[in-house]
Design an enzyme around this catalytic site. Structure first.
Site, PDB file in Angstrom:
ATOM      1  CD1 TRP A  20      -0.106  -1.479   3.144  1.00 27.31           C
ATOM      2  CD2 TRP A  20       0.591   0.636   3.297  1.00 27.31           C
ATOM      3  NE1 TRP A  20       0.683  -1.377   4.258  1.00 27.31           N
ATOM      4  CE2 TRP A  20       1.128  -0.085   4.385  1.00 27.31           C
ATOM      5  CE3 TRP A  20       0.892   2.001   3.187  1.00 27.31           C
ATOM      6  CZ2 TRP A  20       1.955   0.491   5.349  1.00 27.31           C
ATOM      7  CZ3 TRP A  20       1.723   2.579   4.144  1.00 27.31           C
ATOM      8  CH2 TRP A  20       2.242   1.826   5.203  1.00 27.31           C
ATOM      9  CG  ASN A  21       5.073   1.223   0.828  1.00 30.90           C
ATOM     10  OD1 ASN A  21       4.790   0.569  -0.165  1.00 30.90           O
ATOM     11  ND2 ASN A  21       6.252   1.150   1.427  1.00 30.90           N
ATOM     12  CE  LYS A  36      -3.175  -9.457  -2.812  1.00 31.65           C
ATOM     13  NZ  LYS A  36      -3.586  -8.198  -2.156  1.00 31.65           N
ATOM     14  N   PRO A  37      -3.432  -5.487  -5.928  1.00 26.31           N
ATOM     15  CG  PRO A  37      -4.939  -3.707  -6.192  1.00 26.31           C
ATOM     16  CD  PRO A  37      -4.629  -5.098  -6.698  1.00 26.31           C
ATOM     17  N   GLY A  85       6.411  -6.436  -0.426  1.00 28.29           N
ATOM     18  CA  GLY A  85       5.676  -6.369   0.836  1.00 28.29           C
ATOM     19  C   GLY A  85       6.588  -6.765   1.980  1.00 28.29           C
ATOM     20  CD  GLU A 143      12.664  -5.435  -4.999  1.00 30.24           C
ATOM     21  OE1 GLU A 143      13.210  -4.967  -3.981  1.00 30.24           O
ATOM     22  OE2 GLU A 143      13.279  -5.634  -6.064  1.00 30.24           O
ATOM     23  CG  LEU A 144      10.872  -9.819   0.723  1.00 30.69           C
ATOM     24  CD1 LEU A 144      11.371 -11.128   1.299  1.00 30.69           C
ATOM     25  CD2 LEU A 144       9.380  -9.906   0.421  1.00 30.69           C
ATOM     26  NE  ARG A 177      10.935   8.801  -1.908  1.00 38.19           N
ATOM     27  CZ  ARG A 177      11.130   7.558  -2.350  1.00 38.19           C
ATOM     28  NH1 ARG A 177      11.848   6.707  -1.653  1.00 38.19           N
ATOM     29  NH2 ARG A 177      10.642   7.189  -3.502  1.00 38.19           N
ATOM     30  CB  CYS A 214      10.986  -1.049   1.782  1.00 40.39           C
ATOM     31  SG  CYS A 214      11.109  -0.384   0.115  1.00 40.39           S
ATOM     32  CD  GLU A 256      10.100  -2.932   7.048  1.00 34.71           C
ATOM     33  OE1 GLU A 256       9.236  -3.824   7.063  1.00 34.71           O
ATOM     34  OE2 GLU A 256      10.319  -2.208   6.066  1.00 34.71           O
TER      35      GLU A 256
END
Ligand code: NAD
Length: 491
Positions: free
Chosen positions: A164-165, A188-189, A242, A264-265, A292, A298, A395
């Site tokens: 979502w970011n 799939k968003p 995600g 991409e984690l 930002r 991430c 995170e």
């Protein structure tokens, strides 16, 4: 001219009302029995609803992608590129609508959303140009005789899952290279931010994309919809952006079929400030690397590692800049910091701050929720954060900057690498040799030297360790969607 509340609400209604909210399957907008509410995180109010796909509808989207694969792969590369190029132009023509949509569903301030439109659209242009540069090799075998021909072919239907970011850029960073390579896609968003992807599907259609080449599935049942798609032998690639825990689950599911994956984690970026750094640049860089996207990136600096001789000066200047930021709904005039995406995210940020404070951190600014409407959290700087604090390993995903000090280059580097993640690191130094030494020593996929943002569509984006597999963007980005086939030819 001041924007009134009435202007804004009329604008919101117009922009949200223009987005198709059904599933996009085989070039048709398809209704679902259930709907998902999309919330404005600045107010907690519902913006609209979108279709909530069932697993059967997810499979129908895969059927459509499979049906379109052969003809899309056979479409001339120039034509695939031209469609992407037209989509790039259409996104720019609708920049204000896309920007407001992202601000509304995700919360980021409008100027940042406009920045994401430029960044996100660029993947469409970059890969429009790469579509015509897919090539193999021809070689003579070392022993002579046989000729070695290497060809690149599209991997086949792709399933793309996005977070979502960055609602636009995370979509275009996958769709651009996949479409350029000749792959069809089911995308799939995230359920929190489905609107931007739906608007993008409309743009791609208008740009001339044939039916079934891109299919959009919005759902609140991500696992139930995704599992059968991933298990289907017709699917040839899974690309996911995600969190690391969900990435692990998806890798495990893919392992059964030895499905090709890109991941991409999560990240835990260190931000190193050495004793020879230009502190003005370091503070400017810190503001960007931390703030930002309200810290919900991430690539966000998650740990500020500052040499003890400059730590106090850096902390004071950084805290003063953070304290001066304007926190307001992203569409309000002058907003620099919007709300976090939802209540759960804000609770997690507050929990991590409380834990750091319990372990001895000092709050220089912030450290609290703001207001009783929406999910706002104050820009926060914490000094003296223990390496045992939870936020040193997890995170934060919010506007919180923890500062920890180090005494030597070796110690700074060791602290920077003390994480399971390895996406990006930032280092501030005016010594070229040190910049190179540190870049070589950092266990990350990307390094920013004297800059707080590294993302660039022309560069390979991605991580090592638990931050993922594969690269997006740059010349490397399209390779993720191409198979290499070798043909040996006897003379
Ligand atoms: P998330 O992992 O919760 O969700 C990401 C996507 O996966 C969403 O679309 C979600 O609906 C879907 N999903 C969740 N569970 C699933 C399952 N079991 N099966 C299939 N799909 C599932 O992450 P998020 O909260 O949306 O995004 C934030 C995370 O994304 C952070 O960890 C951030 O670091 C990471 N991120 C990484 C990059 C990168 O390029 N490395 C970029 C942006 C965000």
């Amino acid at each position: 001219m001041a924007v009134t509340a009435q202007d804004i609400s009329a604008q919101i209604d117009r922009v949200v009302g223009a987005v198709p909210t059904d599933l996009f399957i085989g070039g048709q907008w398809v209704a679902a029995a259930e709907r998902i509410e999309v919330e404005n995180p600045a107010t907690g109010e519902t913006l609209t609803t979108v279709a909530d796909a069932t697993p059967e509808q997810g499979m129908a989207a895969l059927d459509a992608a499979v049906a379109a694969q052969v003809s899309w792969a056979a479409t001339d590369p120039r034509e695939r590129g031209e469609i992407l190029r037209r989509a790039f132009e259409l996104v720019h023509a609708r920049a204000e609508q896309f920007a407001l949509l992202m601000t509304l569903e995700m919360g980021k301030p409008l100027p940042e959303a406009r920045g994401e439109v430029v960044y996100g659209a660029e993947f469409l242009r970059w890969f429009a140009e790469e579509a015509v540069r897919i090539h193999g090799r021809y070689a003579v075998a070392p022993s002579g005789g046989t000729r070695l021909l290497t060809m690149k072919q599209p991997v086949g239907p792709v399933y793309a899952i996005t977070p979502w970011n960055f609602p636009l850029a995370m979509g275009t960073r996958k769709l651009g290279p996949a479409l350029a390579a000749g792959c069809t896609v089911v995308i799939k968003p995230a359920e929190l931010t489905p609107l931007t992807t739906l608007a993008l599907a409309a743009v791609l259609t208008e740009a001339g994309l044939p039916d079934g080449v891109v299919n959009v599935v919005t759902t609140s049942r991500s696992a139930a919809v995704s599992e059968p798609i991933i298990a289907d032998p017709r699917l040839r690639k899974l690309t996911f952006t995600g969190s690391t825990p969900v990435g692990r689950t998806l890798i495990a599911q893919s392992a059964e079929r030895v499905l090709k994956v890109s991941m991409e984690l999560g990240g835990n970026a260190p931000f190193l400030v050495f004793d020879d750094a230009d502190l003005d640049r370091a503070v400017d860089g810190a503001m960007l690397a931390k703030m930002r996207n309200i810290g919900e990136a991430c690539t966000a600096a998650n740990r500020f590692l500052v040499h003890e001789s400059v730590a106090e000066d850096f902390a004071q200047r950084f805290a003063a800049r953070m304290a001066a930021l304007t926190v307001a709904p992203g569409y309000a005039e002058g907003s620099q910091v919007g709300p976090l995406v939802d209540g759960r995210s804000r609770d997690k940020v507050a929990e991590l701050v409380a834990d750091a404070v319990d372990r001895g951190a000092r709050v220089l600014t912030g450290g609290k929720n703001i207001g009783d409407r929406g999910w706002f959290y104050a820009p926060t700087v914490l000094q003296g954060v223990s390496t045992e604090a939870r936020m040193f390993g997890e995170e934060i995903f919010g506007p919180v900057a923890p500062i920890t000090t180090f005494a030597s280059e070796d110690e700074g580097l060791a602290l920077a690498n003390r994480t399971e993640y390895g996406l990006v690191a930032y280092a501030f130094t005016q010594d070229l040799s040190r910049a190179l030494r540190v870049s070589e020593g950092l266990e990350t996929g990307m390094v920013g030297i004297n800059q707080g943002v590294v993302s660039n569509p022309a560069a390979p984006f991605g991580g090592v360790k638990a931050s993922g597999l594969g690269r997006e963007g740059g010349a490397e980005g399209i390779d993720e969607y191409l198979e290499t086939k070798y043909v040996g030819i006897a003379l």
